[in-house]
Design a protein around this motif. Structure first.
Motif, PDB file in Angstrom:
ATOM      1  N   ARG B  35       0.822  -1.202   0.000  1.00  0.00           N
ATOM      2  CA  ARG B  35       0.000   0.000   0.000  1.00  0.00           C
ATOM      3  C   ARG B  35       0.860   1.259   0.000  1.00  0.00           C
ATOM      4  NH1 ARG B  35      -4.024   0.622   4.805  1.00  0.00           N
ATOM      5  NH2 ARG B  35      -4.725   2.684   4.120  1.00  0.00           N
ATOM      6  N   VAL B  36       1.889   1.261   0.866  1.00  0.00           N
ATOM      7  CA  VAL B  36       2.764   2.428   0.955  1.00  0.00           C
ATOM      8  C   VAL B  36       3.504   2.616  -0.358  1.00  0.00           C
ATOM      9  CG1 VAL B  36       4.716   3.484   2.150  1.00  0.00           C
ATOM     10  CG2 VAL B  36       3.042   2.130   3.440  1.00  0.00           C
ATOM     11  N   LEU B  37       4.022   1.510  -0.868  1.00  0.00           N
ATOM     12  CA  LEU B  37       4.783   1.587  -2.104  1.00  0.00           C
ATOM     13  C   LEU B  37       3.941   2.208  -3.220  1.00  0.00           C
ATOM     14  CD1 LEU B  37       7.602   0.742  -3.113  1.00  0.00           C
ATOM     15  CD2 LEU B  37       6.603  -1.410  -3.888  1.00  0.00           C
ATOM     16  N   LEU B  55      10.962  -1.015  -2.510  1.00  0.00           N
ATOM     17  CA  LEU B  55      10.915  -1.441  -1.117  1.00  0.00           C
ATOM     18  C   LEU B  55      12.317  -1.926  -0.748  1.00  0.00           C
ATOM     19  CD1 LEU B  55       8.914  -1.955   1.241  1.00  0.00           C
ATOM     20  CD2 LEU B  55       8.680  -4.288   0.371  1.00  0.00           C
ATOM     21  N   GLU B  56      12.854  -1.428   0.381  1.00  0.00           N
ATOM     22  CA  GLU B  56      14.202  -1.840   0.803  1.00  0.00           C
ATOM     23  C   GLU B  56      14.162  -2.336   2.237  1.00  0.00           C
ATOM     24  OE1 GLU B  56      16.620  -1.869  -1.336  1.00  0.00           O
ATOM     25  OE2 GLU B  56      15.653  -0.722  -2.941  1.00  0.00           O
ATOM     26  N   ALA B  60      11.817  -5.815   2.768  1.00  0.00           N
ATOM     27  CA  ALA B  60      12.094  -6.315   1.432  1.00  0.00           C
ATOM     28  C   ALA B  60      12.794  -7.666   1.478  1.00  0.00           C
ATOM     29  CB  ALA B  60      12.961  -5.306   0.674  1.00  0.00           C
ATOM     30  N   LYS B  61      13.637  -7.854   2.512  1.00  0.00           N
ATOM     31  CA  LYS B  61      14.424  -9.081   2.591  1.00  0.00           C
ATOM     32  C   LYS B  61      13.708 -10.171   3.383  1.00  0.00           C
ATOM     33  CE  LYS B  61      17.752  -6.247   3.956  1.00  0.00           C
ATOM     34  NZ  LYS B  61      19.018  -5.647   4.424  1.00  0.00           N
ATOM     35  N   GLY B  62      12.646  -9.786   4.085  1.00  0.00           N
ATOM     36  CA  GLY B  62      12.009 -10.759   4.967  1.00  0.00           C
ATOM     37  C   GLY B  62      12.891 -11.138   6.143  1.00  0.00           C
ATOM     38  N   ASP B  72      10.687   0.263   4.704  1.00  0.00           N
ATOM     39  CA  ASP B  72      11.495   1.340   4.127  1.00  0.00           C
ATOM     40  C   ASP B  72      11.194   1.456   2.644  1.00  0.00           C
ATOM     41  OD1 ASP B  72      12.834   1.737   6.574  1.00  0.00           O
ATOM     42  OD2 ASP B  72      14.222   0.102   6.092  1.00  0.00           O
ATOM     43  N   VAL B  73      10.676   2.617   2.248  1.00  0.00           N
ATOM     44  CA  VAL B  73      10.410   2.856   0.833  1.00  0.00           C
ATOM     45  C   VAL B  73      11.420   3.875   0.326  1.00  0.00           C
ATOM     46  CG1 VAL B  73       8.778   3.824  -0.814  1.00  0.00           C
ATOM     47  CG2 VAL B  73       7.984   2.261   0.977  1.00  0.00           C
ATOM     48  N   PHE B  74      12.141   3.490  -0.717  1.00  0.00           N
ATOM     49  CA  PHE B  74      13.176   4.373  -1.264  1.00  0.00           C
ATOM     50  C   PHE B  74      12.711   4.984  -2.574  1.00  0.00           C
ATOM     51  CE2 PHE B  74      17.483   3.965   0.794  1.00  0.00           C
ATOM     52  CZ  PHE B  74      16.987   3.496   1.993  1.00  0.00           C
TER      53      PHE B  74
END
Lengths: 465, 465
Positions: B35-37, B55-56, B60-62, B72-74
């Protein structure tokens, strides 16, 4: 208006009156010396192995200082005579000779026994030595006749007075005497220094610039660097003209060396008779030091040569100082004094009681015993906080079980955690250890320690009073 | 009877429940992240210089740990966009995007400003970066997308769980976080370490043998010696696979490093869930520490990036510690904490009052200023004993004019004898400095410092409680 030079000359003039004997005193000493010499010669006449009897030391050289008349008579034996026999003969016949001229006497011990006699105000020593060649010494005092000859051959009346000024200065500032209790400048050392610098003021001018490791070669053999390598821990090195492998200044401690350097600087910048004739310490006010002074009274000390006894006493003191510091006490200074029968040690400590809590520094976390440290302290009853990690090490805050310097010292003596030298061990084990209160101070004053206590409370060396 | 291995497995099983999110939690985070992305992509659509939005980080990595969901959205910009413009757009459009999906937000500052939002229990960061090639970084966060890609390309489900265990362990023992206030292990660093040792226990087994200066090259370029020479003061060196000249562990302090080593050793020798889930410190008994604790309360602190503020606060603390030690205080430990509005500093000092007398150490007698020292102290009103000479130096015992840590600190601040960093200077100059009495302690507890005070009084790191 006095000029600086005029003021200096005035001080030196007054100092000479302190240092140089009157003609009457000189004559009297010569008379005593001749009497003793004849009596000793008589006593050893015909003794097998006896070679000769001579006058040595400051009386022979005319370098003694006023009010300290002393006569050294040396009995020379051939090298074939055994050490024990030599000692036995010196004691038996030396004492008989002194009795013959009406002197009282007692036995004393330095490197070997000798006879000390008293005739009026003159002290007389009868000492046995071997008649040997330089380098073939059989006993330490064998060098003495060569010392006498060396100095005499270089003296004139001016230098004689300069030496006396130097000795009186050394005595006045508290650095005169090679015995362990003083660890200062011997008479012979002082003579050599005045000869080397050709005068008293010249010695002070040079001495005021000395640093520890100062080396003076009287033999023209060594460089300063070589001498420092040969005598690495000596603050002052002066080779012996009659034995170049010997440091005449080996007895001088760093403190006495430094006091001499400082006193030289201060005298030259503001000359005063007080360097030769210091005032006694005034009655000290002990109140600011209450709660800081711990006394140890050593009684029933064995009869031993002074240097042996003081060696052990000072070793004990240094060991106590180190152990106190290790425990967290701040030892500001200490001193020891004898009243004749016993010895009093005084320690000036920032506080005689340690704080209730102690920060224990543990090992780095990566050492094997880090886990042991954690295990030992984690839930220990005395642990107040921690253990925690700071930098690479562990720490823990503990309640202290014992806090008083006195209680701790008694425990350390019992457990052998301080050095307890053999001969003084019984005196240390039965020592009285106490805090110096005003009442205790009064008691100590009455036991003959008044001057010592005043000097300690004052703290200043004689030349700063 | 449980075997040792069985016990360890039991602890790890329970730890996994602490560290690994449930499927429901995973799903929920994914939903929020998407949603944020989408909202951010929407907000930057058509903006000149905007390259992409990704997404970072741990989402992103789980590799995020349970109960700490963070997204974290870059927003990537082309290198031609000016730094100021980038920052302005991130703030304006990032905050608008968050508002659009109903999240609250605030501005935060690290190396540059970013937007932090809150959506339910999820923290959302909108960060701007440049789309650059490795080695051509324009801002520190430009590396982050490469970090994500590097870790993702090496992950599988087993390693994902191992990383989560490692992060939960780091958090539990109190060393997780690269911010200055913690000076510990970042999430990325933890991921790299687990990758390098191929598992959580394997990391602990290696880590339990680390010594300061431990160097791990992730790039196959350097020897350990070369790395130690490149990063001489780092207790831990881990090269960044996407930038081999960078130490990923540069934030790790020696204390945090050592705590990790110790905790690793202790966990391996006796595994316990408490390393992941430490008990809070119990209500501490402050009584043994009364008379030892000095507090400094810094109020009205400026709004600054946390690392800037803490950098100044910690610099002040270290300077106060050094100055106290120089004066003779024994600083056992100190700590700082913020309750949001202000900062509280606590110093644990052996005694808040210095002894009445002070031993002043003077120069060696052979230094030019030795005479000045004598002149200054000889007849000074505050002199209690001396000056005297010991070894090569002068000493004197003085009465102290000021004795309390508090009074001295206030004077040092006034006179600039402690470091007063620029931004916090007004807060330091108006700081309240006081001894922590039982009443003061109650006040501080009521101001939100209860947990901090309990932890300080207890002293132990979380894994030793």
């Amino acid at each position: 208006v006095k000029s600086g030079a005029g003021e200096l000359e005035g001080v030196l003039e007054a100092a000479r009156r302190i240092a140089v004997p009157t003609e009457y005193e000189e004559r009297r000493l010569r008379t005593v010396a001749e009497r003793v010499l004849r009596a000793v010669e008589e006593a050893f006449r015909g003794v097998e192995g006896h070679v000769r009897t001579t006058l040595e030391g400051s009386a022979a050289k005319g370098t003694w200082i006023r009010s300290r008349p002393e006569v050294d008579v040396f009995v020379h034996f051939s090298p074939g005579v055994g050490r024990e026999l030599l000692e036995k003969m010196v004691v038996e016949r030396g004492s008989r000779a002194l009795e013959d001229i009406g002197a009282s006497w007692r036995l004393r011990y330095a490197d070997h026994p000798y006879v000390e006699g008293f005739l009026g105000d003159v002290t007389v020593n009868v000492v046995g030595c071997y008649a040997t060649e330089p380098g073939k010494w059989l006993s330490p005092v064998d060098r003495t006749p060569y010392h006498t000859r060396y100095v005499l051959s270089r003296l004139d009346d001016r230098l004689r007075t300069e030496i006396r000024l130097a000795k009186a200065f050394m005595r006045g500032i508290g650095v005169y005497g090679a015995e362990l209790r003083i660890s200062g400048f011997s008479g012979y050392l002082t003579e050599l220094l005045v000869l080397r610098f050709n005068g008293f003021l010249e010695l002070l001018r040079d001495g005021s610039g000395w640093r520890p490791g100062k080396a003076i070669d009287m033999t023209g053999t060594f460089t300063e660097e070589e001498l420092r390598a040969l005598f690495p821990n000596s603050p002052l090195i002066v080779t012996d003209p009659v034995d170049r492998n010997r440091n005449v200044a080996s007895a001088v401690s760093l403190t006495r060396f430094s006091e001499f350097v400082l006193a030289s600087r201060l005298f030259l910048s503001s000359p005063s008779l007080s360097f030769f004739d210091p005032r006694p310490p005034s009655r000290g006010d002990v109140r600011p030091l209450l709660g800081c002074l711990m006394a140890v009274r050593l009684r029933d000390l064995p009869s031993l040569p002074a240097d042996t006894l003081w060696g052990e006493v000072l070793k004990f003191c240094r060991s106590v100082e180190r152990r106190l510091q290790k425990e967290g006490f701040v030892v500001r200074r200490w001193a020891a004094e004898s009243n004749g029968d016993e010895v009093l040690l005084l320690f000036d400590i920032e506080s005689l009681e340690l704080p209730p809590l102690e920060l224990r520094v543990g090992p780095p976390v990566w050492l094997r015993n880090a886990e042991d440290f954690v295990g030992e302290h984690l839930r220990d009853q005395l642990t107040v906080a921690g253990p925690w990690v700071s930098g690479e090490r562990l720490y823990v805050l503990k309640r202290r079980a014992l806090r008083s310097a006195r209680d701790l010292l008694l425990r350390w003596i019992e457990r052998g955690e301080v050095s307890v030298p053999k001969d003084v061990a019984p005196s240390i084990r039965s020592a009285e250890v106490f805090e110096v209160t005003e009442e205790r101070l009064r008691e100590l004053r009455e036991s003959g320690y008044s001057a010592f206590l005043d000097a300690f409370i004052d703290g200043r060396p004689p030349f700063l009073r």
